[in-house]
Scaffold this motif. Structure first.
Motif, mmCIF file in Angstrom:
data_model
loop_
_atom_site.group_PDB
_atom_site.id
_atom_site.type_symbol
_atom_site.label_atom_id
_atom_site.label_comp_id
_atom_site.label_asym_id
_atom_site.label_seq_id
_atom_site.Cartn_x
_atom_site.Cartn_y
_atom_site.Cartn_z
ATOM 1 N N LYS A 81 -13.177 12.505 13.455
ATOM 2 C CA LYS A 81 -13.772 12.709 14.790
ATOM 3 C C LYS A 81 -14.240 11.375 15.372
ATOM 4 N N LYS A 82 -14.782 10.544 14.514
ATOM 5 C CA LYS A 82 -15.256 9.225 14.935
ATOM 6 C C LYS A 82 -14.113 8.412 15.564
ATOM 7 N N GLY A 99 -11.629 9.796 17.172
ATOM 8 C CA GLY A 99 -11.078 10.545 18.309
ATOM 9 C C GLY A 99 -10.259 11.763 17.923
ATOM 10 N N LYS A 113 -9.370 15.598 16.564
ATOM 11 C CA LYS A 113 -9.936 16.949 16.467
ATOM 12 C C LYS A 113 -8.807 17.956 16.255
#
Ligand code: SF4
Length: 452
Positions: free
Chosen positions: A426-427, A429, A431
Motif C-alpha cells: 500500500k505504501k 501505491g 491495492k
C-alpha cells in the motif's frame, strides 16, 4: 506461472525480440519454450527445455509478428504436447495462443467443447482458449465483442498474447491476476509479462495493461480496448513476494522496493539478537537487505547459489526438488562458524528447502539460525497458475508456526504478517490483491473453497 510475449517489428526481426524477451522471462518457467512467427503464414517451433536449448539462430525466421511462451506446468502434464504457443488452424486463418494463468472451470469448458466436436491435442487449459477463440472469431466480427464473449465464459486467471494472422492481441483478464505490460522498441512494439523484458531490448516502457484491457498491434499501430469492467482487482500478491524479477515494475510497483519494504516491516515485527542477516539466495536477498537496513544488523552472504541449477520450487517433481536443493546452494563455512544468523527467505511452501539449508548452516558451525519469512504462511492451494495445488503440499496448512520451526530445525521462526505485507504494498501505491493462498478466501468461485 509462465512467461509470455508478443512483438511487432518493421524490420522483420520480431522473432529475435521474442527470443531475447523469453530469455528475460525464463525465471517464470523452464520446462518448455516456444515461438510462433507470422510472415506470409504462420510457423512455429516449441520444445521442452530452456530458451537457449530450444532455439538456434536459424530458427528465428524473418517475421514482422511473433509471440512466445516459457512454461511451467499447472494444468496439464510437463510434456511437449502442452508446450505453447498453441496453434489452431481455423476458417478465419491461423491462431496462436500464449497463455499465463489457469482456468478454474477448464474441465467443464473442455467437456462442452468436446461434445460440440472439438478435438484436443493436449490436456492443457490453454488449448481450450485457442479452441474457443477460433469458434468465437467466426461469429463475432469485432475484437472487443470477441474478447467480451470469451471472457464471459472463462473463470480464473488468463493473461494472453494471441497471434491472429498478421495481428497481435494481448489482454489481461478482468481481475488482472497475472501481469502484462506494453513497451516501444526500436522498430516496433512489445508486450510481455514483465517490464524487465522491455529493458533487455532497450525499449521504452509504455504502461501495464489494466485488468479487462487489451491491446491490438497491427501495421505498426497500437490500439487499446477496454473490453470488461470490473469494480475490483485480484493481482497475484506472490508476483511481488517471489515470482517476478526484482528489476520489474508491475502495476506501478517496483518489485525490488516492495521486497525491501516487506523485509523492513518483517524486522519491525520480528526483531532478534544476531550477528548478521543473511538470505536464502536469490529470492530472499532483497527482503534480507530490507531486514538488515531496518534492524541495523550487517548483511552478509553465507549461502552461495549455483546459478546453473533451476529454481527448486518451480520444478514439478518432489524428488527432483530435493536433489536440487543440495546441488543449488553451498555454505561459506568461515562466515557461518560460531555465528548467530538471521536467515531471510521469501516464503516457505513445503519446508523442504528451509530444512536442508538450516541443517547445512548448523553443520557448518552456525551457533543459532533464526529464520524470518518475507510472506505470511501459505495455508491454501492456488488455482490460478501457481504450482501449489493441494493443502497436503503446504506445510502451513496443517502445522502451526511453532511446529514448522521444529520441522525446519530453526532456533526461531517468524513470518511477515498479512497486515505487514499489505502495508508494504500500500505504501508503494498497491491495492486489491489476490491473497487466497494466504487467507483461504478466493476472488472467484472455486468449488469447495470459500469466496471473498
Ligand atoms: S492464490 Fe496465491 S499464488 Fe495464487 S494467484 Fe492468489 S496470491 Fe497468487
Amino acid at each position: 506461472m509462465c512467461g509470455i510475449a508478443g512483438a511487432y517489428s518493421e524490420n522483420f526481426i520480431a522473432g529475435k525480440y521474442i527470443y531475447y524477451a523469453l530469455f528475460s522471462l525464463q525465471h517464470r518457467g523452464q520446462e518448455s519454450a516456444g515461438i510462433a512467427f507470422y510472415s506470409d503464414g504462420l510457423r512455429y517451433k516449441k520444445q521442452m527445455g530452456l530458451v537457449s536449448e530450444v532455439f538456434s539462430k536459424e530458427d528465428l525466421i524473418p517475421a514482422k509478428y511473433a509471440i512466445g511462451h516459457v512454461r511451467y506446468s499447472t494444468t496439464g502434464l510437463s510434456r511437449l504436447e502442452n508446450a505453447q504457443p498453441f496453434v489452431v488452424r481455423s476458417k478465419i486463418g491461423n491462431i496462436a495462443v500464449a497463455h499465463n494463468g489457469n482456468l478454474v472451470n477448464h474441465a467443464e469448458l473442455r467437456r462442452k467443447l468436446e461434445n460440440e466436436g472439438s478435438v484436443f491435442t493436449s490436456d492443457s487449459d490453454s488449448e481450450i482458449i485457442a479452441q474457443m477463440l477460433s469458434k468465437i472469431l467466426l461469429i463475432e466480427g469485432d475484437y472487443k465483442e470477441c474478447l467480451q464473449e470469451l471472457n464471459s465464459k472463462l473463470i480464473g486467471s488468463h493473461s494472453c498474447v494471441l497471434l491472429i494472422n498478421d495481428k497481435i492481441i494481448a489482454y489481461r483478464d478482468p481481475l488482472g491476476f497475472r501481469p502484462l505490460c506494453v513497451g516501444e522498441i526500436e522498430d516496433g512494439y512489445i508486450v510481455c509479462s514483465e517490464s524487465c523484458a522491455i529493458d533487455s531490448l532497450e525499449g521504452k516502457f509504455i504502461r501495464d495493461l489494466e485488468p479487462g484491457e487489451a491491446v491490438i498491434i497491427e501495421d505498426g499501430e497500437l490500439e487499446f480496448i477496454k473490453f470488461a469492467k470490473s469494480n475490483r482487482k485480484a493481482v497475484c500478491i506472490f508476483e511481488y513476494i517471489y515470482f517476478a524479477r526484482p528489476d520489474s515494475i508491475i502495476d506501478g510497483i517496483n518489485v525490488y522496493k516492495a521486497r525491501t519494504e516487506m523485509g523492513r516491516i518483517l524486522a519491525e515485527e520480528s526483531p532478534t539478537n544476531a550477528d548478521f542477516v543473511s538470505a536464502v539466495p536469490d529470492s530472499g536477498i532483497t527482503a534480507a537487505i530490507g531486514y538488515a537496513t531496518r534492524s541495523g544488523l550487517p548483511y552478509m552472504e553465507c549461502l552461495i547459489k549455483n546459478r546453473y541449477v533451476g529454481r527448486t520450487f518451480i520444478m514439478p517433481k518432489q524428488e527432483l526438488r530435493e536433489l536440487l536443493v543440495k546441488l543449488k546452494v553451498n555454505v561459506i563455512k568461515e562466515n557461518a562458524m560460531n555465528k548467530r544468523i538471521v536467515l531471510v527467505d521469501d516464503s516457505i511452501v513445503r519446508a523442504t528447502t528451509s530444512k536442508k539449508i538450516v541443517e547445512m548452516l548448523k553443520r557448518a558451525g552456525a551457533k543459532e539460525v533464526h529464520v524470518r519469512v518475507g510472506s505470511p504462511p501459505i495455508i491454501a492451494p492456488c488455482y490460478f497458475g501457481i504450482d501449489m495445488k493441494t493443502r497436503k503440499e503446504l506445510v502451513a496448512s496443517s502445522h502451526s508456526v511453532e511446529e514448522i520451526k521444529e520441522i525446519v530445525g530453526a532456533d526461531s521462526l517468524c513470518y511477515l504478517s498479512l497486515k505487514g505485507l499489505l502495508t508494504a504494498l500500500k505504501k508503494l501505491g498497491g491495492k486489491e490483491f489476490c491473497t487466497a493462498c494466504l487467507t483461504g478466501k478466493y476472488p472467484v468461485p472455486v468449488p469447495g473453497e470459500l469466496t471473498e
